[in-house]
Design a protein around this motif. Structure first.
Motif, PDB file in Angstrom:
ATOM      1  N   PRO A 106      -0.474   7.754  -3.676  1.00 10.70           N
ATOM      2  CA  PRO A 106      -0.160   8.129  -2.294  1.00 10.70           C
ATOM      3  C   PRO A 106      -1.022   7.364  -1.299  1.00 10.70           C
ATOM      4  CG  PRO A 106      -1.347   9.910  -3.404  1.00 10.70           C
ATOM      5  CD  PRO A 106      -1.105   8.860  -4.432  1.00 10.70           C
ATOM      6  N   LEU A 107      -0.394   6.940  -0.198  1.00  9.67           N
ATOM      7  CA  LEU A 107      -1.107   6.146   0.804  1.00  9.67           C
ATOM      8  C   LEU A 107      -1.198   6.843   2.149  1.00  9.67           C
ATOM      9  CD1 LEU A 107       0.406   2.657  -0.068  1.00  9.67           C
ATOM     10  CD2 LEU A 107      -1.843   3.516  -0.695  1.00  9.67           C
ATOM     11  N   GLY A 108      -0.445   7.920   2.307  1.00 12.31           N
ATOM     12  CA  GLY A 108      -0.541   8.650   3.577  1.00 12.31           C
ATOM     13  C   GLY A 108       0.768   9.313   3.948  1.00 12.31           C
ATOM     14  N   ILE A 109       0.670  10.255   4.876  1.00  9.83           N
ATOM     15  CA  ILE A 109       1.878  10.901   5.391  1.00  9.83           C
ATOM     16  C   ILE A 109       1.862  10.858   6.914  1.00  9.83           C
ATOM     17  CG2 ILE A 109       2.229  12.448   3.411  1.00  9.83           C
ATOM     18  CD1 ILE A 109       1.032  14.700   5.128  1.00  9.83           C
ATOM     19  N   GLY A 110       3.051  10.970   7.488  1.00 10.98           N
ATOM     20  CA  GLY A 110       3.166  10.981   8.950  1.00 10.98           C
ATOM     21  C   GLY A 110       4.352  11.818   9.355  1.00 10.98           C
ATOM     22  N   LEU A 111       4.283  12.340  10.580  1.00 10.37           N
ATOM     23  CA  LEU A 111       5.358  13.188  11.074  1.00 10.37           C
ATOM     24  C   LEU A 111       5.832  12.637  12.411  1.00 10.37           C
ATOM     25  CD1 LEU A 111       6.823  16.010  10.637  1.00 10.37           C
ATOM     26  CD2 LEU A 111       5.059  16.957  12.128  1.00 10.37           C
ATOM     27  N   GLY A 112       7.131  12.497  12.561  1.00 13.50           N
ATOM     28  CA  GLY A 112       7.638  11.948  13.821  1.00 13.50           C
ATOM     29  C   GLY A 112       8.994  12.512  14.184  1.00 13.50           C
ATOM     30  N   THR A 113       9.281  12.507  15.469  1.00  9.57           N
ATOM     31  CA  THR A 113      10.598  12.941  15.935  1.00  9.57           C
ATOM     32  C   THR A 113      11.514  11.721  16.031  1.00  9.57           C
ATOM     33  OG1 THR A 113       9.865  12.687  18.202  1.00  9.57           O
ATOM     34  CG2 THR A 113       9.674  14.892  17.250  1.00  9.57           C
ATOM     35  N   ALA A 163       0.016   3.545   6.317  1.00 11.44           N
ATOM     36  CA  ALA A 163      -0.239   2.480   5.342  1.00 11.44           C
ATOM     37  C   ALA A 163       0.097   1.088   5.902  1.00 11.44           C
ATOM     38  CB  ALA A 163       0.561   2.739   4.065  1.00 11.44           C
ATOM     39  N   ALA A 164      -0.350   0.832   7.123  1.00 12.68           N
ATOM     40  CA  ALA A 164      -0.165  -0.463   7.787  1.00 12.68           C
ATOM     41  C   ALA A 164       1.308  -0.826   7.997  1.00 12.68           C
ATOM     42  CB  ALA A 164      -0.884  -1.569   7.020  1.00 12.68           C
ATOM     43  N   VAL A 165       2.144   0.176   8.025  1.00 18.75           N
ATOM     44  CA  VAL A 165       3.573  -0.033   8.318  1.00 18.75           C
ATOM     45  C   VAL A 165       3.956   0.901   9.457  1.00 18.75           C
ATOM     46  CG1 VAL A 165       5.922   0.177   7.423  1.00 18.75           C
ATOM     47  CG2 VAL A 165       4.116  -0.649   5.925  1.00 18.75           C
ATOM     48  N   ARG A 166       4.711   0.361  10.415  1.00 19.29           N
ATOM     49  CA  ARG A 166       5.209   1.206  11.514  1.00 19.29           C
ATOM     50  C   ARG A 166       6.638   1.648  11.177  1.00 19.29           C
ATOM     51  NH1 ARG A 166       4.129   0.594  17.805  1.00 19.29           N
ATOM     52  NH2 ARG A 166       2.249   1.545  16.963  1.00 19.29           N
ATOM     53  N   LEU A 167       6.824   2.954  11.069  1.00 20.73           N
ATOM     54  CA  LEU A 167       8.143   3.508  10.742  1.00 20.73           C
ATOM     55  C   LEU A 167       8.721   4.168  11.981  1.00 20.73           C
ATOM     56  CD1 LEU A 167       7.064   5.220   7.388  1.00 20.73           C
ATOM     57  CD2 LEU A 167       8.408   3.127   7.604  1.00 20.73           C
ATOM     58  N   ARG A 168       9.997   3.935  12.192  1.00 23.43           N
ATOM     59  CA  ARG A 168      10.668   4.551  13.339  1.00 23.43           C
ATOM     60  C   ARG A 168      12.068   4.934  12.881  1.00 23.43           C
ATOM     61  NH1 ARG A 168      12.715   3.487  18.855  1.00 23.43           N
ATOM     62  NH2 ARG A 168      13.824   1.699  18.053  1.00 23.43           N
ATOM     63  N   ALA A 169      12.432   6.178  13.120  1.00 24.85           N
ATOM     64  CA  ALA A 169      13.761   6.628  12.676  1.00 24.85           C
ATOM     65  C   ALA A 169      14.502   7.292  13.827  1.00 24.85           C
ATOM     66  CB  ALA A 169      13.617   7.606  11.521  1.00 24.85           C
ATOM     67  N   THR A 170      15.768   6.957  13.962  1.00 27.15           N
ATOM     68  CA  THR A 170      16.629   7.646  14.919  1.00 27.15           C
ATOM     69  C   THR A 170      17.410   8.693  14.139  1.00 27.15           C
ATOM     70  OG1 THR A 170      16.804   5.611  16.178  1.00 27.15           O
ATOM     71  CG2 THR A 170      18.425   7.331  16.656  1.00 27.15           C
TER      72      THR A 170
END
Lengths: 179, 339
Positions: free
Chosen positions: B247-254, B262-269
């Motif tokens: 595991p490298l990490g977790i994130g929460l987003g709207t 983990a040095a990656v930018r995630l964006r979800a619609t």
């Protein structure tokens, strides 16, 4: 009254024929398999306008009238990288006879694909499909995936995985001979 | 209740029961033996009435009601045929821009491509294409018919994911999804977290050797999370190394909110994307004809009844007038005869 009953009887018969006629309606749908690129043979090739690595717009449709070998790839994919020199040789050998090789990078940044292309001396068009539309339309199950399109814009064959030079030639030469 | 009224009620019940196959299309109830038995009982009752009415047991009105019963019988035949012989309900879920062959329908379903905005608006369509036929576009204007098959859309939670690294955008793959190269997650799996069911999906970033598991939180489920996401749908990203599962990490987003893990930018619609539902339904022509015949029969019976009633009223009035006249004449006659 008698006429009405006769009419009703006739309606019943007509309707029963419509409902029960074996060829009258669709049959039971079992499953909808995903298939792969090979199942697309004979279908019109889907085309989407995307950007080349230099930013100019391009699409498969622009090459109608030529035989096109569409290669879906990405720089992180080892078999894709290994396949690229053979594709370049094929393009140089048969480009003058009407063959176009389109390398369509799936989802990466243009700079990444461009750097790789320059490093190994790619001269055929490299396109950037950031939304990975070609990958979905050609039912890619992995990378690389290649699709050979004839001069009329129809898919002749779809290949999942890397192609050998012999496979490439076998796929495109008969189409180049056909005018 | 008289036999005639019973027949009328049975015919109306039959139309309602068969019509329910349109109103609640895809419901498994219509493929059960109990439903078929209910329709069969109604059919037998109507047949018994029709046989008697044709022998003249219910007078002239009975024959009109028999016509209505025949209409209901047509609808019942269509309802029984779709319930017993029609296919079980089938949901076909595919990612945007892909094609699902439907060999037994002699058709293929083309799932429309969507950009993040279209996914957020939930206005995707599915075109069902058959050789030498016009496309049936499902999604605009409600359910569509293909013979006695009903096609409609079932919107489901979906997310359009974008991933960016230090050198720009990254390829997103779904090795276990219905399409290998798709940035759209359809959340076909469910996972129980703290007693609540959450849609889950996963994608890979092969360029970085990462896998991202994504858990969908409905607005009702985000109330107990961080105030920032309360009341709106949110995604939990669980990033780990593909090869080692480290595991490298977790994130929460709207929806639309970038999350760095983990040095990656995630964006979800976040939005919805439909599955195509294929359900059997009574043949529309048969059902429509049955309804028309039933209404014609009932209208004729009603008209005859009203006319008959008016005739009876007229006859009674005539009789009363006649009796009245007799009553007025008789006393004078009786008077003259009185000695």
């Amino acid at each position: 009254m008698r006429t009405l009953l006769v009419l009703a009887g006739a309606v019943v018969v007509i309707v029963l024929v419509i409902v029960l006629y074996p060829g009258g309606g669709p049959k039971r749908p079992d499953s909808a398999g995903a298939g792969g690129p090979s199942m697309l043979a004979g279908a019109p090739a889907a085309s989407f306008t995307v950007a080349r690595v230099d930013g100019s717009p391009d699409s498969l449709d622009r090459y109608r009238g030529k035989v096109v070998l569409v290669n879906l790839w990405a720089t992180w994919c080892p078999p894709c990288r290994e396949e690229m020199p053979a594709l370049e040789r094929l393009y140089r050998e048969l480009g003058s006879r009407g063959l176009v090789v389109l390398g369509i990078d799936q989802g990466e940044a243009p700079a990444v694909a461009s750097t790789f292309g320059k490093r190994i001396g790619i001269t055929f068009p490299l396109l950037i499909d950031q939304d990975q539309q070609y990958g979905r339309a050609y039912a890619a199950q992995g990378l690389p995936t290649s699709v050979v399109v004839d001069r009329s814009g129809k898919i002749v064959t779809g290949v999942d995985g890397p192609m050998t030079p012999a496979q490439m030639r076998d796929a495109v030469l008969p189409l180049l001979r056909a005018k | 209740m008289s036999t005639r009224n019973g027949a009328v009620a049975t015919a109306l019940a039959a139309l309602a029961l068969v019509g329910a196959q349109y109103a609640f299309a895809g419901n498994e109830l219509f493929h059960t033996w109990q439903y078929a038995l209910a329709l069969a009982i109604l059919a037998v009752s109507l047949l018994v009435y029709v046989a008697g009415a044709l022998r003249g047991e219910d007078g002239r009105i009975g024959r009109f009601v028999a016509v209505a019963a025949l209409g209901a019988l047509i609808a019942l035949a269509a309802g029984l045929s779709s319930g017993l012989l029609g296919p079980d309900t089938l949901s076909v879920a595919r990612v945007p821009g892909t094609v699902a062959p439907l060999p037994e329908l002699g058709a293929a379903a083309f799932f429309s491509t969507v950009d993040p905005q279209a996914l957020a608006n939930g206005n995707a369509v599915v075109a069902v294409r058959r050789l030498h036929h016009t496309d049936i576009v499902v999604g605009r204007g409600g359910p569509k018919f293909l013979g006695s098959i009903l096609l409609f859309l079932d919107p489901r939670p979906a997310a359009y994911v974008e991933a960016t690294g230090a050198r720009g955008r990254l390829t997103i793959t779904q090795p276990s999804g219905s399409s290998f190269l798709s940035p759209v997650l359809l959340f076909s799996e469910r996972q129980s977290i703290a007693g609540e069911q959450h849609p889950v999906d996963a994608f890979a970033l092969p360029g970085r050797g990462l896998t991202v598991k994504v858990v969908y939180f409905f607005p009702s489920q985000t109330q107990r999370l961080h105030a920032r996401v309360a009341g709106v749908p949110a995604l939990l990203y669980d990033v780990f190394e593909t090869s080692t599962q480290r595991p490298l990490g977790i994130g929460l987003g709207t929806s639309g909110e970038p999350v760095d893990v983990a040095a990656v930018r995630l964006r979800a619609t976040v939005g919805t994307y439909p599955a195509l539902v294929i359900a059997s339904a009574p043949h529309p022509i048969a059902f429509a004809m049955g309804c028309v015949l039933a209404m014609l029969g009932l209208s004729a019976a009603l008209a005859f009844l009203v006319k008959d009633h008016a005739g009876v009223v007229e006859a009674v009035r005539h009789e009363e007038q006649h009796r009245d006249r007799e009553h007025r004449v008789r006393p004078r006659h009786q008077e003259s005869e009185t000695p």
